[in-house]
Design an enzyme around this catalytic site. Structure first.
Site, PDB file in Angstrom:
ATOM      1  CB  THR A 126      -1.315   4.367  97.031  1.00 10.23           C
ATOM      2  OG1 THR A 126      -0.177   4.515  97.884  1.00 10.23           O
ATOM      3  CG2 THR A 126      -2.057   5.684  96.957  1.00 10.23           C
ATOM      4  CB  ALA A 130      -6.693   4.294 101.049  1.00  9.77           C
ATOM      5  CD  GLU A 368       9.427   4.339  99.148  1.00  8.52           C
ATOM      6  OE1 GLU A 368      10.012   4.073 100.202  1.00  8.52           O
ATOM      7  OE2 GLU A 368       9.807   3.930  98.030  1.00  8.52           O
TER       8      GLU A 368
END
Ligand SMILES: Cc1cc2nc3c(=O)[nH]c(=O)nc-3n(C[C@H](O)[C@H](O)[C@H](O)COP(=O)(O)OP(=O)(O)OC[C@H]3O[C@@H](n4cnc5c(N)ncnc54)[C@H](O)[C@@H]3O)c2cc1C
Length: 387
Positions: A126, A130, A368
């Protein structure tokens, strides 16, 4: 259908249940207040093999299947979530890139240290620009002679402040990006240009830190591309395989936490007296308890089934894993809400663990892969099945 849980899994889960009761739960509030797990407790976790649950025995781990790992996580999630998170990156996102796609040499070099807990591993995908759209990462890796040079910034990296080694995803071909232009690297903390940035302040999960990782002309040897030269550009696929597996184990954390919330709620409802009788005698409270128990039962069955499916077929079970993550993590949030309600004002107080669980389980719907992203994964697979 055979619902028998293998004896070695049952025994491991039982050992962890006792460890949670005797060693972790008594210090769970202290860890919350101090935002730190004592080193001697981490050492006990190492001795129990908890850092290597998922890592094959030949590389020093316990080599449990996904179902075995889920059973252990269920038990570990009945206390402060930071304990599970401490071992979580070594068993999951921090090691699985190497386990799934690493070369034999990489496995021999890194997995024993990760499995023993001597090293902490993390997963750095991450970035500020993004998150759900992981393919939009900007971190860049360029080959210069016999090494790669990485530049970029990752954020929200679990155990990033203490990790000795990170799986780092970087763009190696900006034209191709997720389709052959993102590569996964094994980056050691001691490599030049590797820096730990800010430790982020979170709503919950105290005792576990989430940090920025900054790469400034970070020098990474050529042989540290996960899977070797043949895997240059294939890192996005590695990331997706790692996350697939993690979705099942996250489901287990949700089920374990929900079970603990139900246990606390039943006990509280039986002893809290209002209007001259225990609140457990009021139908409104009974209905909440019944809903909690039913939802936990449904979640546990789908979790065990998907884990069994993955262990027996070896297939990625992408759709099922996304369903498990979505359903179980949404379920535990509903259960936590009812637990607060049953506890009334006590549920809102910091002296009592309900409030902590309520904050901690909120994260499960975000990291996640958010619930929305799980729905996208499920829908994509579903539509493909009808082509
Ligand atoms: C405590 C914590 C620990 C973390 N640990 C790690 C780690 O160890 N390593 C790592 O790499 N990352 C880690 N993360 C990052 C985590 O995976 C991301 O936060 C998550 O993927 C969401 O990304 P984002 O925060 O940028 O939200 P965004 O992607 O900006 O999403 C914002 C909202 O938009 C929704 N959304 C986005 N795209 C779509 C779409 N196409 N359709 C519908 N809705 C959409 C999302 O579901 C969400 O509701 C961690 C995050 C936290 C909070």
């Amino acid at each position: 259908m055979d619902f028998t849980i293998p004896e070695n899994y049952r025994m491991m889960a039982e050992t962890v249940r006792k460890f949670v009761e005797r060693e972790l739960e008594p210090i769970s509030q202290k860890v919350e207040e101090e935002d730190k797990i004592p080193e001697e407790v981490v050492q006990k976790m190492r001795e129990l093999g908890l850092f290597g649950l998922s890592i094959p025995e030949e590389y020093g781990g316990l080599g449990l299947g996904v179902l075995g790992e889920c059973l252990v996580y269920e038990e570990l999630s009945k206390t402060n979530a930071c304990f599970r998170t401490r071992i979580g990156t070594n068993n999951g996102i921090g090691s699985q890139g190497i386990v799934i796609d690493g070369t034999e040499e990489q496995k021999r070099k890194y997995l024993p240290k990760i499995a023993s807990g001597e090293w902490t591993a993390c997963f750095a995908l991450t970035e500020p620009e993004a998150g759900s759209d992981a393919a939009a990462i900007r971190t860049r890796a360029e080959l210069k002679g016999d090494h790669w040079v990485i530049n970029g910034r990752k954020h929200f990296i679990t155990n990033g402040d203490i990790a000795d080694v990170a799986t780092v995803f970087a763009v190696t071909d900006p034209e191709k990006r997720a389709r052959g232009g993102i590569t996964a690297f094994i980056v050691e903390r001691t490599f030049p240009g590797y820096h730990v940035g800010t430790i982020e302040k979170k709503m919950g999960l105290r005792g576990s830190h989430t940090a920025e990782l900054i790469f400034e002309d970070c020098i990474v040897p050529k042989e540290n591309v996960i899977g070797g030269d043949a895997m240059i550009g294939q890192g996005f696929k590695t990331a997706m395989k790692v996350l697939d597996r993690g979705r099942l184990t996250m489901g287990a954390c949700a089920v374990g936490a929900a079970q603990k919330l139900l246990d606390l709620s039943v006990r509280y409802a039986k002893q809290r007296v209002q209007f001259g009788r225990p609140i457990a005698e009021f139908q409104a409270i009974q209905f909440m308890l019944a809903d909690m128990a039913t939802q936990i039962y449904a979640a546990r069955q789908m979790l065990y089934h998907a884990a069994w499916l993955r262990d027996t077929t070896g297939a990625p079970v992408t759709k099922e894993a996304a369903m498990v993550k979505l359903f179980c993590t949404e379920m535990v949030n509903r259960v936590a809400d009812m637990a607060v309600q049953i506890h009334g004002g006590m549920g809102y107080m910091k002296d009592y663990p309900i409030e902590r669980f309520y904050r901690d389980v909120r994260l499960m719907r975000i990291y996640e892969g958010t619930s929305e992203i799980q729905r996208l994964v499920i829908a994509r697979q579903l539509l493909r099945e009808y082509e």
